[in-house]
Design a protein around this motif. Sequence first.
Motif, PDB file in Angstrom:
ATOM      1  N   GLY A  58       1.175   5.334   8.232  1.00 52.29           N
ATOM      2  CA  GLY A  58      -0.280   5.251   8.162  1.00 52.29           C
ATOM      3  C   GLY A  58      -0.845   5.716   6.833  1.00 52.29           C
ATOM      4  N   ASP A  59      -0.109   6.590   6.139  1.00 49.94           N
ATOM      5  CA  ASP A  59      -0.581   7.102   4.853  1.00 49.94           C
ATOM      6  C   ASP A  59      -0.230   6.202   3.676  1.00 49.94           C
ATOM      7  N   THR A  60       0.622   5.216   3.901  1.00 45.76           N
ATOM      8  CA  THR A  60       1.036   4.368   2.788  1.00 45.76           C
ATOM      9  C   THR A  60      -0.069   3.403   2.386  1.00 45.76           C
ATOM     10  N   ARG A  61      -0.046   3.047   1.124  1.00 48.12           N
ATOM     11  CA  ARG A  61      -1.031   2.087   0.643  1.00 48.12           C
ATOM     12  C   ARG A  61      -0.619   0.674   1.033  1.00 48.12           C
ATOM     13  N   PRO A  62      -1.557  -0.230   1.233  1.00 48.40           N
ATOM     14  CA  PRO A  62      -1.232  -1.607   1.630  1.00 48.40           C
ATOM     15  C   PRO A  62      -0.256  -2.292   0.683  1.00 48.40           C
ATOM     16  N   ALA A  63      -0.365  -2.015  -0.624  1.00 43.06           N
ATOM     17  CA  ALA A  63       0.522  -2.680  -1.589  1.00 43.06           C
ATOM     18  C   ALA A  63       1.979  -2.263  -1.357  1.00 43.06           C
ATOM     19  N   LEU A  64       2.206  -0.980  -1.017  1.00 47.32           N
ATOM     20  CA  LEU A  64       3.565  -0.517  -0.745  1.00 47.32           C
ATOM     21  C   LEU A  64       4.097  -1.155   0.529  1.00 47.32           C
ATOM     22  N   ARG A  65       3.277  -1.167   1.569  1.00 48.23           N
ATOM     23  CA  ARG A  65       3.717  -1.785   2.831  1.00 48.23           C
ATOM     24  C   ARG A  65       4.028  -3.257   2.627  1.00 48.23           C
ATOM     25  N   ALA A  66       3.260  -3.920   1.778  1.00 48.03           N
ATOM     26  CA  ALA A  66       3.514  -5.341   1.523  1.00 48.03           C
ATOM     27  C   ALA A  66       4.875  -5.530   0.876  1.00 48.03           C
TER      28      ALA A  66
END
Length: 393
Positions: free
Chosen positions: A77-85
Amino acid sequence: MSSSLTVLAAGQLALLDRNEMASSGAAAGDLLEALGRVPDPRDPRGRRYPLAGVLAIAVCAVLAGARSYQAIAEWAGDTRPALRARLGLPGAVPDLATIWRVLTTVDPAALDAAIGTWASAQLAARRPPAGRLVLAVDGKTVRGARAAGGTAPHLLACLDHGTGVVLAQVAVDGKTNQIPMFAVLLGQAGDLTGVLVTADALHAQREHADWLHGRGAHYLVTVKANQPGLLRQLRSLPWKQVPAGHVSDGRGHGRIEKRIVKVVTVTAGIAFPHAAQAIQVTRKTRRRTSRRWRTEVSYAIISLPAAQARPDQVAAWIRGHWKIENQLHWVRDVTFGEDASTARTGTGPHVMAAIRNLVISILRLAGHASIAAALRHAARDPARAFRLLTSQK
């Protein structure tokens, strides 16, 4: 080496640039592809997140110190969207229910196989042409996962002496023991030609020796009372006439230790298939505050001839076998709190153990001797890892 261990894991799970791949010593994307080969247990209808992405984010979370499903979900939940992508999870973040459902239903045998295939490829790419792969085999019980009235999961693993990388793991059914799973485990470790397998006395089994010989592999096993005839034969050898092949001294934990290793070629009469040398290890210890020595004598056999196994090498392999206890079992217990975890649902305990094995292997391949220190480094400033990751093109 990457400035953040979280970056290192993500670098092996996502397609980063070649400089980042070279610093980690492994091809980025390979591991994500390996995780993608694990069958998805979920109903195809309504799947929002790819299985490989959920597994990947769990690996990164454990690398950052997460010990539970809740901690993994919070990290995600703390990760940024770009990292999750980059981990294959564009859009919304998987919640606790999704992560729990995946990690408690995914096939642990398939996950172990995928991780082992990836780890074997990494070692093959790094091993010198003349180097011998030496694997330690031993089991561990996940004590905290014991269900009421049932048994705790027991997992058999093999670990590379040289790097501390875990190459395979299998579950030992509660109705059996480690012995019938020995071949299943090593069958997942890839080509065994020339490999030396070290094991404790439980695996001093004739069937194991024949199985390894048939695959071009060798063994070094301790011999104890479970093989009484063989033990008597080893004890009766003229050890007093055999010179010490290797002597070592050590100090630690308030004790002084002296180890004497004698090795003798056995050409006939030893009741064990393919045995080439017999080994006697005399261990003398005393406390620094005492002058009284305590002496222990143990025996082992090895299928490698003297020309391929010098006494100093034999001594190193015997000591090296316990790396599986110190660099894997102890680390999972103490650093990751595995035995303190009471997660028991479904395949969860085995799957989490597999993820911990993978994290340990990633860090060992990156050259980190202390897993605890590596995890603390990743946990101190995760934002630094995210900035480095999102700056890659």
